[in-house]
Design an enzyme around this catalytic site. Sequence first.
Site, PDB file in Angstrom:
ATOM      1  N   SER A  80       4.536   2.079   2.832  1.00 28.89           N
ATOM      2  CA  SER A  80       4.193   3.281   3.717  1.00 28.89           C
ATOM      3  C   SER A  80       2.768   3.393   4.491  1.00 28.89           C
ATOM      4  O   SER A  80       2.381   2.198   5.550  1.00 28.89           O
ATOM      5  CB  SER A  80       4.998   4.598   3.218  1.00 28.89           C
ATOM      6  OG  SER A  80       5.033   5.710   4.705  1.00 28.89           O
ATOM      7  N   ASP A 106      -4.021  -5.965  12.601  1.00 25.44           N
ATOM      8  CA  ASP A 106      -3.740  -6.296  14.209  1.00 25.44           C
ATOM      9  C   ASP A 106      -4.864  -6.012  14.980  1.00 25.44           C
ATOM     10  O   ASP A 106      -4.739  -7.187  15.675  1.00 25.44           O
ATOM     11  CB  ASP A 106      -3.092  -5.408  14.637  1.00 25.44           C
ATOM     12  CG  ASP A 106      -1.617  -5.960  14.512  1.00 25.44           C
ATOM     13  OD1 ASP A 106      -1.009  -7.105  13.658  1.00 25.44           O
ATOM     14  OD2 ASP A 106      -0.151  -4.445  14.419  1.00 25.44           O
ATOM     15  N   LYS A 114       8.461  -0.573   3.988  1.00 27.39           N
ATOM     16  CA  LYS A 114       8.644   0.932   4.504  1.00 27.39           C
ATOM     17  C   LYS A 114       7.960   0.990   5.552  1.00 27.39           C
ATOM     18  O   LYS A 114       6.859   1.506   5.467  1.00 27.39           O
ATOM     19  CB  LYS A 114       8.531   1.763   3.405  1.00 27.39           C
ATOM     20  CG  LYS A 114       8.793   3.058   4.132  1.00 27.39           C
ATOM     21  CD  LYS A 114       8.252   4.082   2.033  1.00 27.39           C
ATOM     22  CE  LYS A 114       8.805   5.744   3.542  1.00 27.39           C
ATOM     23  NZ  LYS A 114       8.010   6.331   3.559  1.00 27.39           N
TER      24      LYS A 114
END
Length: 691
Positions: A466, A477, A491
Site C-alpha cells: 500500500s 519512477d 496492494k
Amino acid sequence: MRKCYGLLGVFLAITSSTYAMAAAAPQPLMPLKEQAQAAELSAQFLGRFSYRPIPLDDALSAKILDRFIKSLDPDRMIFLQADIDGFMANSTKIDDAIKQGDLHIPFSIFNVYDQRIIERMNYARSLLKQNFDFSVKEDYSFLRDKSPWFQSEAERDDFWRKRVKGDWLRLKLTGKTDAAIRDILDKRYQSSLERVSKYKSDDVFQSFMDAFTNSVDPHTDYFGARASAEFDISMKLSLVGIGAVLQERNDYTTIRELIAGGPAQLSGKLAVGDRIVGVGQGEDGPIKEVVGMRLDEIVQMIRGTKDSVVRLDILPAEAGPEGIHRVISLTRDKISLDKQAAKKTILSVKDGDATRKIGVITLPAFYEDFEARMNGDKDYKSASRDVAKLLGELKQENADGVVIDLRNNGGGSLTEAVDLTGLFIGKGPVVQQRGADGAVKVERDDLPAPAWTGPVDVLINRGSASASEIFAAAIQDYGRGLIIGEPSFGKGTVQTVVNLDQVANNNKPKFGELKLTIAQFFRVNGGTTQLRGVTPDITLPGLYDPKTFGETSYENALPWTQIKPVTYTPVGTIAARLPQLQRLHEERVRSDPDFQRFIDDIAELQALREKGVVSLNETERKNELAAQASRLKARQKIDDGVDLGNDDGMQSDERSLSADIALETARKNAKDVLLNEAAAILADDIGLQKQ
C-alpha cells in the site's frame, strides 16, 4: 500488527488437576440486535460506495459462508464432511438473512465449532493417559488446507492421535520425561478448552463480518469497538494507560515489558514478571479480581482517561501462588509507542579503499495522528515528520547515503506516503487515484525543495504494501534511487474508514466502523502496483511464499491495469549504472558466506514447507536432527533470523518468561544480511556516482 497488550487469541487457563473431567459445552452464543443492524447497514454501504460494488446475492452468500467456515477451521481438522454438508444447506441464505437482520446462521455454525473444539481437546487429553510407540513408521500431515474434510469420526480421531503423538515426540526429543510431557500437553489442551469458554458474541460477529467484507474485497474490513480502538492506536502510536506490555502466562496476566517513561516504569513499583490479579478504578474503587478473565478485557480496565487513577493488585514475580500481594496506585498518562516509530542507525561499509557511512531509516508503518492534525496540534505524530527529523540528524552526522527500510511495512496513511516522497523529490506529483466514478485525482507534494538530496535506496519485501508501494514506486519512477529486495505485496487500492454510528446518528457507539475500498491508485507513469507490486531494480532473496502471501493469493483481487501517465520530471536516472551495480552485487554475495548461508536456509525452509509432513518415528527424527546439527556445525552457522533448528517443542507461554524474552531478543539481534547487502549496494552506487 501483533502486540502483547492487544492480544485476542490467548486466554487464561484456570488451574485444574491433570485429566480433569471432560469439559462440557458452554451456553450457545446468540447474536445481538445491534450486531444484526450493523451488518445490515454495512451491506447498504458496501452496495453503494465500494470501488467495485458486488451485489449481495446468492453467489456472494456462498462465498461468505465458505470464507466463514474456512476462518474457523482453516486446516480442516475440526469439522466432518457431515458438518460441512449441513452448513452449506444455508449457502444461499446469508444474503437474505443479512438484509433481514438475522444472524442466526453464522452463530449456529460457530456454536457447532465450539462443540467440536471441546470434543477434540477432550479426546486429545484422553490420549495422554496412554504411551505412544515411536518405533512405528508413520507420518503426520500438518498441511491440510486443501485436503478433503474428514468423512468419519474414526478418520478424524486417527489424525488427532498423530497430532498428539507429534506434540509428544517434539518434547521427547528435547529430553523431557514422560511425566513432564503429560503435564505440559495437558495444560496446553486445557488452555484451548478454556479459550472456548471465553468466546463472546462480539467474537463471532467480528469473524462473520470479516468473512462478509473480505468476500467483497480483500482489503475491506469491519472494526468492532475494540478493533477500532486498536486501529486508532496503531495510527497515532499512542494511548492512555500505564505503559506496560501484558501477556497471559501460567494462568496470570503478567507484565512482559515496562515502557520507558510510562507511569508503571517511573513508579518503580512494578517489575517484569509481576502478575496482575485485580484491578480497581480510582483512589478507593473496589478491586475486581481478574484471574480467569480475557486479556483484552483486562487491558480495557487498565486503560482509561489521562490523569485518572487505576489500582492494581499485584502478585510479585518472585512470589508463589499463595504469596503476599501488594496494591499499587498509578495515574494514567499518554504513552508514546516509540518502538513502532521510525528509527535510524548508521552502518559503515567498505567500498574499496573508502568507508561509506550509510544511514538506515527503518519505518514500520505510515502512521499519522489524524485527530491531532485536524485539531491543529503543531506536534502531532506522523511518519514523514519523524523521518524528516532523522534525515536532519543524518546530515549532521555526515552520512553518505540513506537506505529507507520498508520491509513488512503494510502501509497506513496515504497523506504520509505523499509527504514522505516529497522529502526526497521535493515538489511534484506522487500518485494518481481513480475513484469508482472513473475520475482521476493526482496527489502532489508541495515541499519547495527535498529534505535529502543525497543518494537513497529503498529496501522492500513481500510484506511492503500500500503506502510503502506508493513511496517505492515514486522513488523508482523519478529515478531518485534504487529499489532493492523482493517484489512487494501488490496492494494498489485505497480505503477509507466510515463510522457507522455517525451514519446512523447514534448517541453511543454500538455499530463499529467499516473500512471500505473507494479508489485504486496508479503510479505517475500510469501503471499500478495492484497485483504485480513494485519490481525491485536489484532482487534479493526472501522468506515469503508468494503463493500464500500477497495480493496474488486473493481470488477476488482486482486485476492489473494502467491509465495515462501524469506529467512529471525525473530527477535522476539509474539505468546506466544498473548493470554494473548488478554485477558488483552478484560478485560480492557469491563470496559472502553469510549471504550464502541465508540462501541455503531459505531453500531448506521452503523444502520443509512443501514437504508438509513430519515423521513420527523417533529414530528417523533423531537422524534428521543430527544431520541438521552437523550441517550447521560444518557451516559455523550465524544467526540470520531464519529459524530452522533448536526446536524446544514449547509454546511461548510454556517457557519461562526470561527464556522467552531471551529468545525474542536473539531473533531481533540476528544478523540482517539483506540490510547489510542493501547498504553495500548503495555504497557501490555512491562510488560509481563519484566516478
